[in-house]
Design a protein around this motif. Structure first.
Motif, mmCIF file in Angstrom:
data_model
loop_
_atom_site.group_PDB
_atom_site.id
_atom_site.type_symbol
_atom_site.label_atom_id
_atom_site.label_comp_id
_atom_site.label_asym_id
_atom_site.label_seq_id
_atom_site.Cartn_x
_atom_site.Cartn_y
_atom_site.Cartn_z
ATOM 1 N N GLY A 161 10.539 40.906 12.269
ATOM 2 C CA GLY A 161 10.427 39.457 12.395
ATOM 3 C C GLY A 161 9.612 39.077 13.608
ATOM 4 O O GLY A 161 8.759 39.838 14.064
ATOM 5 N N ASP A 162 9.887 37.882 14.143
ATOM 6 C CA ASP A 162 9.187 37.450 15.350
ATOM 7 C C ASP A 162 10.213 37.060 16.410
ATOM 8 O O ASP A 162 11.407 37.367 16.284
ATOM 9 N N GLY A 163 9.734 36.407 17.486
ATOM 10 C CA GLY A 163 10.636 36.094 18.590
ATOM 11 C C GLY A 163 11.817 35.232 18.179
ATOM 12 O O GLY A 163 12.940 35.430 18.661
ATOM 13 N N ALA A 164 11.583 34.272 17.303
ATOM 14 C CA ALA A 164 12.690 33.423 16.838
ATOM 15 C C ALA A 164 13.727 34.273 16.105
ATOM 16 O O ALA A 164 14.941 34.026 16.210
ATOM 17 N N ASP A 165 13.261 35.278 15.379
ATOM 18 C CA ASP A 165 14.196 36.172 14.679
ATOM 19 C C ASP A 165 14.971 37.037 15.674
ATOM 20 O O ASP A 165 16.149 37.336 15.445
ATOM 21 N N VAL A 166 14.320 37.433 16.771
ATOM 22 C CA VAL A 166 15.053 38.181 17.803
ATOM 23 C C VAL A 166 16.146 37.289 18.401
ATOM 24 O O VAL A 166 17.294 37.725 18.583
ATOM 25 N N PRO A 223 4.691 40.666 22.948
ATOM 26 C CA PRO A 223 5.984 40.498 22.263
ATOM 27 C C PRO A 223 6.933 39.566 23.017
ATOM 28 O O PRO A 223 7.919 39.099 22.447
ATOM 29 N N SER A 224 6.639 39.303 24.288
ATOM 30 C CA SER A 224 7.392 38.286 25.032
ATOM 31 C C SER A 224 6.664 36.949 25.008
ATOM 32 O O SER A 224 7.227 35.917 24.647
ATOM 33 N N CYS A 225 5.422 36.993 25.440
ATOM 34 C CA CYS A 225 4.685 35.764 25.754
ATOM 35 C C CYS A 225 3.799 35.258 24.624
ATOM 36 O O CYS A 225 3.322 34.123 24.682
ATOM 37 N N GLY A 226 3.539 36.060 23.616
ATOM 38 C CA GLY A 226 2.628 35.663 22.550
ATOM 39 C C GLY A 226 3.048 34.352 21.901
ATOM 40 O O GLY A 226 4.227 34.090 21.710
ATOM 41 N N CYS A 227 2.046 33.541 21.550
ATOM 42 C CA CYS A 227 2.334 32.239 20.963
ATOM 43 C C CYS A 227 1.489 32.063 19.708
ATOM 44 O O CYS A 227 0.275 31.944 19.803
ATOM 45 N N ARG A 246 0.258 39.612 13.235
ATOM 46 C CA ARG A 246 0.959 38.766 12.261
ATOM 47 C C ARG A 246 1.251 37.425 12.920
ATOM 48 O O ARG A 246 1.222 37.303 14.159
ATOM 49 N N ALA A 247 1.544 36.434 12.140
ATOM 50 C CA ALA A 247 1.892 35.128 12.677
ATOM 51 C C ALA A 247 3.273 35.191 13.313
ATOM 52 O O ALA A 247 4.162 35.914 12.827
ATOM 53 N N GLY A 248 3.463 34.460 14.397
ATOM 54 C CA GLY A 248 4.785 34.406 15.026
ATOM 55 C C GLY A 248 4.664 34.311 16.536
ATOM 56 O O GLY A 248 3.578 34.455 17.100
ATOM 57 N N ASP A 249 5.783 34.054 17.164
ATOM 58 C CA ASP A 249 5.853 33.937 18.624
ATOM 59 C C ASP A 249 6.562 35.141 19.221
ATOM 60 O O ASP A 249 7.403 35.763 18.564
ATOM 61 N N GLY A 250 6.276 35.438 20.494
ATOM 62 C CA GLY A 250 7.070 36.393 21.239
ATOM 63 C C GLY A 250 8.448 35.802 21.572
ATOM 64 O O GLY A 250 8.720 34.624 21.323
ATOM 65 N N VAL A 251 9.294 36.630 22.157
ATOM 66 C CA VAL A 251 10.689 36.224 22.381
ATOM 67 C C VAL A 251 10.784 35.070 23.384
ATOM 68 O O VAL A 251 11.495 34.086 23.160
#
Ligand code: SF4
Length: 155
Positions: free
Chosen positions: A64-69, A114-118, A131-136
């Motif tokens: 998943g992505d940060g929201a999933d974490v 994986p932390s800061c990606g937006c 892939r699309a998604g945000d870091g944690v």
């Protein structure tokens, strides 16, 4: 985006000259140095704040992505197979605390981390794909109501 003329801004520390990436590098940007000079930058490195060393193995979000974490539906795994999810969550919480303490409304974070990606992160399989998604941390700061943008959108 254009950086607003006033207000404190959360900034990924590696963008402001701190050699804190997993390869112990800085990714310095002139506008970040300028924000520091103006006393408006609130520097955060969530991975180091979460207890990880410099240097450290690369890590990606798996499942998943940060929201999933944040929702306990995905994990952050290092390329050496270590589950570093708790470090990433702890670092994100510290970034959120720093944002609250500073009254920051905007965060400018390093792309694809994986932390800061937006908006874009690595695939989770260490294959070099995105892939699309945000870091944690980006996901947590969004949940806190901040505007979160990638450093690559800054003019
Ligand atoms: S966690 Fe964020 S601030 Fe720290 S090195 Fe990675 S991209 Fe930079």
């Amino acid at each position: 985006m254009e950086i607003p003329a006033e207000g404190r801004v959360i900034v990924s520390a590696c963008l402001a000259g701190v050699a804190c990436t997993h390869e112990a590098e800085a990714k310095t940007r002139p506008w970040a140095i300028q924000l520091v000079a103006e006393g408006r930058a609130v520097l955060v490195c969530p991975e180091v704040a979460g207890g990880l060393p410099i240097p450290r193995p690369a890590a990606e979000i798996v499942g998943g992505d940060g929201a999933d974490v944040l929702g306990a539906r995905a994990q952050v795994i290092s390329e050496t197979g270590e589950d570093v999810t708790q470090n990433y969550l702890a670092g994100a919480r510290k970034a959120a605390e720093a944002a609250r303490a500073a009254g920051a409304q905007l965060a400018i974070l390093k792309a694809r981390s994986p932390s800061c990606g937006c908006g874009q992160i690595h695939s989770g399989t260490f294959d070099g794909e995105l892939r699309a998604g945000d870091g944690v941390t980006a996901a947590m700061l969004k949940q806190e109501g901040l505007e979160v943008v990638s450093d690559e959108t800054v003019e």
